[in-house]
Design a protein around this motif. Sequence first.
Motif, PDB file in Angstrom:
ATOM      1  N   UNK A   1       6.184   9.197  -6.406  1.00 30.76           N
ATOM      2  CA  UNK A   1       6.631   9.617  -7.745  1.00 30.76           C
ATOM      3  C   UNK A   1       7.369   8.479  -8.448  1.00 30.76           C
ATOM      4  N   UNK A   2       7.968   7.580  -7.668  1.00 30.51           N
ATOM      5  CA  UNK A   2       8.656   6.425  -8.251  1.00 30.51           C
ATOM      6  C   UNK A   2       7.663   5.466  -8.911  1.00 30.51           C
TER       7      UNK A   2
ATOM      8  N   UNK B   1       4.725   6.294 -10.429  1.00 31.45           N
ATOM      9  CA  UNK B   1       3.802   6.828 -11.428  1.00 31.45           C
ATOM     10  C   UNK B   1       4.216   6.543 -12.868  1.00 31.45           C
ATOM     11  N   UNK B   2       5.307   5.818 -13.043  1.00 34.28           N
ATOM     12  CA  UNK B   2       5.612   5.339 -14.393  1.00 34.28           C
ATOM     13  C   UNK B   2       4.603   4.282 -14.807  1.00 34.28           C
ATOM     14  N   UNK B   3       4.033   3.597 -13.822  1.00 28.76           N
ATOM     15  CA  UNK B   3       3.123   2.480 -14.126  1.00 28.76           C
ATOM     16  C   UNK B   3       1.789   2.557 -13.392  1.00 28.76           C
TER      17      UNK B   3
ATOM     18  N   UNK C   1      -6.803   5.236 -11.674  1.00 30.32           N
ATOM     19  CA  UNK C   1      -7.056   4.570 -12.958  1.00 30.32           C
ATOM     20  C   UNK C   1      -5.995   3.500 -13.209  1.00 30.32           C
ATOM     21  N   UNK C   2      -6.429   2.458 -13.901  1.00 33.10           N
ATOM     22  CA  UNK C   2      -5.493   1.409 -14.276  1.00 33.10           C
ATOM     23  C   UNK C   2      -4.560   1.929 -15.352  1.00 33.10           C
ATOM     24  N   UNK C   3      -3.296   1.576 -15.224  1.00 34.61           N
ATOM     25  CA  UNK C   3      -2.334   1.937 -16.272  1.00 34.61           C
ATOM     26  C   UNK C   3      -1.559   0.667 -16.625  1.00 34.61           C
ATOM     27  N   UNK C   4      -0.253   0.753 -16.767  1.00 36.85           N
ATOM     28  CA  UNK C   4       0.512  -0.476 -16.962  1.00 36.85           C
ATOM     29  C   UNK C   4       0.356  -1.351 -15.728  1.00 36.85           C
TER      30      UNK C   4
ATOM     31  N   UNK D   1       4.086  -9.244 -12.958  1.00 36.14           N
ATOM     32  CA  UNK D   1       4.520  -8.328 -14.030  1.00 36.14           C
ATOM     33  C   UNK D   1       5.282  -7.132 -13.475  1.00 36.14           C
TER      34      UNK D   1
ATOM     35  N   UNK E   1       8.114  -6.078 -12.571  1.00 37.64           N
ATOM     36  CA  UNK E   1       9.502  -6.528 -12.648  1.00 37.64           C
ATOM     37  C   UNK E   1      10.500  -5.490 -12.211  1.00 37.64           C
ATOM     38  N   UNK E   2      10.505  -5.211 -10.930  1.00 35.15           N
ATOM     39  CA  UNK E   2      11.505  -4.288 -10.381  1.00 35.15           C
ATOM     40  C   UNK E   2      12.172  -4.956  -9.186  1.00 35.15           C
ATOM     41  N   UNK E   3      13.335  -4.428  -8.846  1.00 31.14           N
ATOM     42  CA  UNK E   3      14.105  -5.073  -7.770  1.00 31.14           C
ATOM     43  C   UNK E   3      13.441  -4.875  -6.418  1.00 31.14           C
TER      44      UNK E   3
ATOM     45  N   UNK F   1       9.034  -8.433 -18.144  1.00 29.03           N
ATOM     46  CA  UNK F   1       9.559  -7.108 -17.784  1.00 29.03           C
ATOM     47  C   UNK F   1       9.598  -6.209 -19.023  1.00 29.03           C
TER      48      UNK F   1
ATOM     49  N   UNK G   1      -3.061   0.284 -25.697  1.00 33.23           N
ATOM     50  CA  UNK G   1      -4.473   0.244 -25.327  1.00 33.23           C
ATOM     51  C   UNK G   1      -5.250   1.202 -26.229  1.00 33.23           C
TER      52      UNK G   1
ATOM     53  N   UNK H   1       9.390  10.934 -15.260  1.00 33.78           N
ATOM     54  CA  UNK H   1      10.065  10.660 -13.981  1.00 33.78           C
ATOM     55  C   UNK H   1       9.725   9.245 -13.513  1.00 33.78           C
ATOM     56  N   UNK H   2       8.475   8.868 -13.649  1.00 32.99           N
ATOM     57  CA  UNK H   2       8.078   7.516 -13.260  1.00 32.99           C
ATOM     58  C   UNK H   2       8.752   6.464 -14.116  1.00 32.99           C
ATOM     59  N   UNK H   3       8.922   6.773 -15.396  1.00 35.30           N
ATOM     60  CA  UNK H   3       9.575   5.821 -16.297  1.00 35.30           C
ATOM     61  C   UNK H   3      11.026   5.603 -15.896  1.00 35.30           C
TER      62      UNK H   3
ATOM     63  N   UNK I   1      12.215   5.733 -12.906  1.00 38.85           N
ATOM     64  CA  UNK I   1      12.188   4.823 -11.746  1.00 38.85           C
ATOM     65  C   UNK I   1      11.917   3.389 -12.177  1.00 38.85           C
TER      66      UNK I   1
ATOM     67  N   UNK J   1      14.411   0.337 -11.605  1.00 36.99           N
ATOM     68  CA  UNK J   1      14.038  -0.848 -10.833  1.00 36.99           C
ATOM     69  C   UNK J   1      14.180  -2.133 -11.609  1.00 36.99           C
ATOM     70  N   UNK J   2      14.035  -2.043 -12.935  1.00 44.16           N
ATOM     71  CA  UNK J   2      14.087  -3.256 -13.770  1.00 44.16           C
ATOM     72  C   UNK J   2      15.513  -3.691 -14.084  1.00 44.16           C
TER      73      UNK J   2
ATOM     74  N   UNK K   1      17.076  -6.693 -12.310  1.00 41.39           N
ATOM     75  CA  UNK K   1      16.382  -7.986 -12.264  1.00 41.39           C
ATOM     76  C   UNK K   1      16.334  -8.717 -13.606  1.00 41.39           C
TER      77      UNK K   1
END
Lengths: 137, 201
Positions: free
Chosen positions: A44-45, A47-49, A54-57, A108, A110-112, B64, B125, B150-152, B154, B158-159, B162
Motif C-alpha cells: 500500500x506504501x 501504490x502512490x506511484x 500498469x505503468x504509472x509515475x 526518479x 526519490x524516497x528515503x 523528486x 499523461x 494513501x499511496x501519496x 507514503x 518518503x520524499x 531526502x
Amino acid sequence: MMPTVSFGTALLTVAGLLADASAASAEMSVLTSGDATRGKQLYAQCVGCHSPERHRTGPKHCGLIGRQAGTAAGFDYSKSMRESKLIWSVRTLDSFLFSPLGYIPGTNMGISGIKDDNDRSDLIAYLIAMNEWPECR
Amino acid sequence: MKILQSKISESGLVETMSARSRRNFLLRTGAVTLSAAGVAMLSGCVNAGKYGTADGAVSQDVKILNTAIGAEHEAVAAYQVGAESGLLSNDVLKVAVQFQGHHKEHIEALAKAVMSMGGTPAEAKSDYGFPVHQLKNQTHVLEFAAGLERGAVSAYAGAIPVFDNRDLSLAAASILADEAMHWAVLRHALGLDPVPGAFFS
C-alpha cells in the motif's frame, strides 16, 4: 607459461565468492522467510506511484524479478536507472529499497527507503509472488 | 450523531455509520484546504542560489518534485474519472471535485517551485490506463481514490527526508497533511476507521 595469481588477486577471488555466497544466502533468506501476505499490506506504501500491471509515475511491477532495471517497455526511466545495468533480484531489490538514491543516484524514486529488514523482506516476497499472477503472465 | 447501524454494503463492507452521517462528515471536512503557507513555501521560498545548493542536489530535488507532480496529475485525472462516472452521489461528488481542486493546487505550487529551480515541470499523461471497468459503484470509486491518496501520503513521507532544500521538505509535509486528510475522509465515507493507527509508513 602458467599464469600466475597474486596473493591479492586470490584474496579478491575469495572475497568475491564469499559475496556471492552472501547474496545467495540473502536470496534464500527472503524466499524462505519473507511473508508475502504482510508484503501485500506493505505494498500500500507503493501504490502512490506503482501498480502491478500498469505503468504509472513509477513502472509496473509485474515481471520485476529477473528483469534488467530500466528496460520495461513503455516506461520513461531516468538515465541513471537505464544505465545501471542491474538485474532485479532479491539482493539488488533489497539494496535499492533500503536506499534508492544511495544505490542508484539520480533515480526518479526519490524516497528515503525502507529501513526495516523484515519490511523489505516481506515486500520482496510479495513482488516475487506477483510474478505468478495470471495478469502478470 | 446518528445511531450506528450495521448493514452490508453493496461491496460487502460493513457500514458502521449511517449514510447521512457520512455525507455530513464529508461536507464538513471537505472544506479543509491546503494552507496558503504551504503554497508560499513552494512558490516563493525556493531559491537554489540563496541556499548555496549544489547543482546535483538541485537536480535531484527537481526530480523528486517532478515525480510528485506526476502523481498529482494522476490524482487529478482519477478524480475526473470518478466525477464523470455517474456513480457518485451529489454530496460525494462535491467533495471529490474539491479534493481534485487541492491536487490541482499542489501541481501549481510544485510546478512553480520546479521552474524557480530552473527545471521543467512534468506534464500530465494523455492516458493513465485506469481500471475503469472495475468501478461499478460509489464504493469502488471511493476505494480507488482512497488507495491513491494513501499511496501519496507514503510517497511524500518518503520524499521529505531526502530533499536537499529543507524548505521543500516543509512544503511537502504540508501537502502530505492534505493528502492524509483526503485519505481519512474517504475511509470514513467507506465506513472504515478514518485513522487506523498512531503511526503511518
